[in-house]
Design an enzyme around this catalytic site. Structure first.
Site, short mmCIF file in Angstrom:
data_model
loop_
_atom_site.label_atom_id
_atom_site.label_comp_id
_atom_site.label_asym_id
_atom_site.label_seq_id
_atom_site.Cartn_x
_atom_site.Cartn_y
_atom_site.Cartn_z
N ASP A 68 1.82 11.01 -0.41
CA ASP A 68 1.63 10.18 0.79
C ASP A 68 2.07 11.01 1.98
OD1 ASP A 68 0.87 7.49 -0.27
OD2 ASP A 68 2.79 7.69 -1.30
N ARG A 128 6.08 12.65 3.20
CA ARG A 128 7.00 13.18 2.18
C ARG A 128 7.44 14.62 2.50
NH1 ARG A 128 7.44 8.01 1.21
NH2 ARG A 128 5.70 7.12 0.04
N ARG A 159 1.33 2.63 11.26
CA ARG A 159 0.57 3.51 10.38
C ARG A 159 -0.93 3.35 10.63
NH1 ARG A 159 2.45 1.54 4.65
NH2 ARG A 159 1.27 3.34 3.89
N LYS A 212 -7.22 3.59 1.79
CA LYS A 212 -6.34 2.51 1.35
C LYS A 212 -6.15 1.51 2.50
CE LYS A 212 -2.09 5.11 2.37
NZ LYS A 212 -0.91 5.82 1.81
N HIS A 213 -5.83 0.27 2.17
CA HIS A 213 -5.64 -0.37 0.86
C HIS A 213 -6.75 -1.40 0.70
CE1 HIS A 213 -1.66 0.88 2.40
NE2 HIS A 213 -1.36 1.18 1.14
N HIS A 232 5.93 -3.96 -1.36
CA HIS A 232 6.94 -3.28 -2.14
C HIS A 232 8.02 -4.25 -2.61
CE1 HIS A 232 5.19 0.01 0.26
NE2 HIS A 232 5.53 0.80 -0.75
N ASP A 252 -2.67 0.38 -6.36
CA ASP A 252 -1.46 0.78 -5.66
C ASP A 252 -0.36 0.87 -6.71
OD1 ASP A 252 0.34 1.45 -3.66
OD2 ASP A 252 -0.12 -0.27 -2.39
#
Length: 338
Positions: free
Chosen positions: A66, A74, A142, A172-173, A185, A254
């Site tokens: 990601d 990351r 984002r 995505k998504h 999450h 996901d």
């Protein structure tokens, strides 16, 4: 050679342990995903990626990350620069459409330069979600904007920038996370919007339905399937994603570790594949969970294999862009981010 299994999984730390080596050799997952916990330095990351590929015996094994920019990135300095958010690209687009699209392509092309240094060849980007007022900020900045046509246009430029650098994009998504009132999450979002209202969510994905890979949303859409999130809903996968949106690329779930999902990992895998997804994604590196997931994951054959092969063929692309020139132009458009 034994066929790969239709799953993308992670590892616990900076190097593979003995149990992980055995798991990758025995189960041969089709893909691997890198998280911050797996990144300690340039040589270490390169070695980790190479060791996973060595275990499965596949030199072009897709290795995902990601790497968006902003809060979801990351690779950080010194391995890669800190990049701006999707919203920042959207702001440039709002001022000057051509400059915004160029900035979007450059951002993705720079990601490709950064990722390929370490053997990473797939980025979970672009985000095609369209946020609405009052939604949870898990998407937030984002996103490339709040208008479907802007999100689609910037998303197309991002997708092309990755492909031009030989990195596989993942839209995505699907079919849209922008209305979710909760962070998937942590809990399962339930969207109450009407079928007509959801057209705004579908639009960017329909516009980019030629994408070779996509990721589902762990979201219940009451107007589509009142009981199951998109990831495990045969109706959403087959009638909406494959049908109305027209997406025929490789469809991955996901992360099945997210708290939006329920049941054992065997049950999660069964539900994902029964719904019509092609790949199960498991990110946290927990060996017990991965073994359970693998026990219910099919081999990459038939239509899944065809979609996977279609994606892998794009890894050979390389536009031979000049990295320093790209960084200079991106810096001119965006400021200090290159």
């Amino acid at each position: 050679m034994t066929e790969s299994k239709a799953m993308i999984v992670g590892a616990a730390g900076l190097a593979l342990g003995d149990d992980e080596i055995a798991f990758f050799r025995d189960e041969r997952p089709w893909g691997f995903i890198v998280f911050s916990r797996n990144i300690g330095g340039a040589d270490q990351l390169t070695d980790l990626v190479a060791s996973v590929r060595d275990c499965v015996g596949q030199a072009d094994m897709p290795v995902f990350i990601d790497q968006e920019g902003g809060r979801v990135q990351r690779l950080r300095p010194p391995l890669a620069p800190d990049y701006p958010t999707g919203a920042a690209i959207g702001e440039v687009y709002a001022r000057n459409r051509d400059e915004g699209l160029r900035a979007a392509w450059l951002l993705a092309r720079l990601h490709a330069f950064d990722l390929k240094r370490y053997g990473i060849n797939a980025d979970c980007l672009p985000i095609l979600d369209v946020p609405v007022a009052g939604a949870h900020d898990i998407i937030g900045d984002r996103a490339y904007g709040r208008r479907p046509e802007q999100v689609e246009a910037i998303g197309r430029a991002v997708m092309q920038g990755l492909l031009d650098g030989g990195v596989l994009p993942v839209v995505k998504h699907i079919p849209g996370h922008g209305r979710a009132g909760a962070d998937s999450h942590v809990e399962l979002p339930v969207v109450q919007a009407s079928r007509d209202e959801l057209e705004q969510d579908f639009a960017p994905f329909r516009g980019l339905n030629e994408a070779v890979m996509g990721m589902t949303a762990h979201v219940i859409y009451k107007a589509l399937d009142a009981d199951r999130p998109a990831t495990t809903s045969p109706f959403v996968v087959n009638e909406i994603i494959r049908g109305e949106i027209g997406f025929d690329g490789l469809l991955m779930s996901d992360d099945l570790c997210m708290d939006a999902m329920s049941g054992t990992y065997a049950e999660r895998a069964e539900a994902v594949f029964a719904a019509g997804c092609d790949m199960a994604l498991h990110c946290n590196g927990n060996m017990r969970e991965m073994r359970e997931l693998a026990s219910r994951t099919p081999a990459v054959t038939g239509q899944i294999a065809e979609r996977a092969e279609r994606a892998l063929k794009l890894l050979a692309r390389d536009d031979r862009a000049d990295e320093m020139a790209c960084r200079k132009q991106f810096s001119e458009l965006m400021g200090v981010f290159a």
